[in-house]
Motif scaffolding. Structure first.
Motif, short mmCIF file in Angstrom:
data_model
loop_
_atom_site.label_atom_id
_atom_site.label_comp_id
_atom_site.label_asym_id
_atom_site.label_seq_id
_atom_site.Cartn_x
_atom_site.Cartn_y
_atom_site.Cartn_z
N PHE B 8 4.27 -7.45 32.78
CA PHE B 8 5.79 -7.28 32.00
C PHE B 8 7.01 -6.05 31.85
N ASP B 9 7.66 -6.21 31.24
CA ASP B 9 8.53 -5.60 31.45
C ASP B 9 9.45 -5.44 30.05
N ASP B 35 10.49 -8.19 27.15
CA ASP B 35 10.63 -7.17 26.31
C ASP B 35 12.10 -7.28 25.60
N THR B 36 13.26 -8.35 25.43
CA THR B 36 14.45 -8.60 25.75
C THR B 36 14.93 -7.99 24.41
N ALA B 37 14.07 -7.86 23.80
CA ALA B 37 15.09 -7.67 22.59
C ALA B 37 15.02 -6.32 21.94
N ARG B 38 14.20 -5.92 22.78
CA ARG B 38 14.06 -3.96 22.94
C ARG B 38 14.99 -3.58 23.95
N GLN B 55 1.53 -2.84 22.14
CA GLN B 55 2.09 -4.49 21.50
C GLN B 55 1.45 -5.95 22.50
N ILE B 56 2.45 -5.60 23.72
CA ILE B 56 2.55 -6.62 24.65
C ILE B 56 1.19 -6.89 25.35
N VAL B 57 0.48 -5.77 25.66
CA VAL B 57 -0.77 -5.73 26.54
C VAL B 57 -1.61 -6.93 25.79
N SER B 58 -1.61 -5.93 24.05
CA SER B 58 -2.65 -7.32 23.18
C SER B 58 -2.40 -8.83 23.33
N TYR B 59 -0.59 -9.13 23.58
CA TYR B 59 -0.30 -10.54 23.25
C TYR B 59 -0.98 -10.82 24.46
#
Lengths: 266, 266
Positions: B8-9, B35-38, B55-59
């Motif tokens: 992830f990035d 996470d292009t929205a942020r 949060q991304i890791v949980s996903y």
């Protein structure tokens, strides 16, 4: 008491790995064993090399190291899996680090490998490359005359250049963009090999790459030594002539090392 | 069912890592989240970046990956240790692989690092280098204008070269022999950075080096995927505009990828 990294080789070749571990991981303590009484391993049978390697591992494990490096391609080719299976600590051989670097580096998809007869015959490099990436072409060449040159400390004269040129003749004109020095002795001959192969062929030094992977694996396992209170005291052992070993170690590591002679029970 | 490598990035920058993992480990399956929205993470506070990363890791952990790659320097700097502490699988950030390569490479003992303001402010590179080798000089420079250039897909025009030249001006004349591209977006700008810094400065691509360490760690753990029966099917997710993501992915990976839009619960 700081746990050491144990390193062994058939002779002095593994000192190229020692040099790189010292340079890239200056806080780590090293215990080295060079089996100079029985070098070279290249022409020996797999069974013999495997039994020598296991014997050395039994000796080194008594120092309670945190990692074992097989700094010998011939021994890595025949004994890495066996040693991994019996030791509770990480075991790193010198084949895969060079393999990974060559895969990272190659643009042409043609990788050269030079090594001892034993290493080349084992097809260990070819297998390791193809396990990861099946489309890469691997061009191998055994160079049985290189290790004796290095063990005798002869790596800077005209005769050596002739031997290197003759040995590399079969692969000189292949379309390689990198050449793995598939023997820890070969970095002693880098300048000669480079002169013969030309500057457009990148030479991959397994010693450099192995030290780098040792760093990565110790970091992954949370075992890097970060304390910088004192310079670590290394230990060197060899089974053969202490004086020649000391001389080559001094020449290569640029420092006097205390070498102990050890006879393994065999 | 083949276990994937999760990557992830903050946005599209991590695609440089995807490209290298695909090239160096063609048998491995990849799940990517951008996470292009942020994006960008660089100017955000550490707390914010850490909470986004967790949060991304949980996903991603729901896909049952065998490894987690934080393909974002800013997130690696603030969240690597936290993520390592909570996950039962190996976690690799993009800082240490570049650090190890720079230590392996440098002859002058002076290493340059460029990154986002967040990464440079965190001193994560400096700390990681000095933890391993305390005598190395580290010269750092934040380049906050680079990520927006890449996220907009503008990395080939004259205006970009001007921005790159202006950003690197403070370190252009330092005695560096290597420069770590300390942001996964920067390899998109390699040709411009190289034009400004000169050919004698080796650029260290964290993406290439990270893929190489992923290979080493999976091998150490016996988790490399050697089956070559079929091309792995990768999965791509982003939190922002799917079309821009798809366009950059096509341009960079040289293939059409299927991208799904995902809103993380936040």
């Amino acid at each position: 008491m700081q746990q050491a990294i144990a390193i062994f080789d058939s002779g002095v070749g593994g000192l190229t790995v020692v040099k790189e571990v010292k340079r890239q991981l200056p806080n780590e303590k090293i215990i080295y064993f060079g089996d100079t009484a029985r070098t070279p391993y290249g022409p020996r049978t797999s069974e013999e090399v495997r039994s020598f390697a296991l014997q050395i591992v039994s000796y080194l494990i008594k120092f309670n190291p945190k990692m074992m490096i097989i700094a010998c391609n011939t021994a890595t080719a025949v004994a890495l899996d066996d040693i991994k299976a019996i030791l509770p600590i990480p075991v790193v051989g010198v084949i895969h680090p060079g393999v990974r670097t060559s895969i990272k580096y190659t643009k042409t998809g043609s990788i050269g490998v030079i090594g001892t007869s034993g290493t080349i015959r084992s097809k260990a490099y070819q297998d390791a490359i193809h396990m990861i990436s099946s489309n890469i072409q691997v061009i191998s060449q055994a160079c049985p005359e290189f290790v004796p040159l290095v063990e005798k400390g002869r790596f800077q004269n005209e005769e050596s250049l002739d031997i290197v040129r003759r040995s590399l003749e079969p692969i000189m004109h292949e379309k390689l963009d990198c050449l793995i020095l598939g023997c820890t002795h070969y970095p002693f001959l880098t300048h000669l090999i480079s002169e013969v192969m030309g500057s457009e062929v990148k030479l991959i030094n397994s010693a450099e790459e192995t030290a780098r992977e040792v760093s990565a694996i110790l970091f992954d396992r949370g075992q890097l030594n970060a304390s910088m209170n004192s310079t670590p005291l290394h230990g060197f052992f060899c089974s053969g002539d202490k004086v020649i070993f000391q001389k080559i170690a001094y020449q290569w590591l640029d420092e006097t090392v205390d070498v102990k002679h050890t006879t393994l029970v065999h």
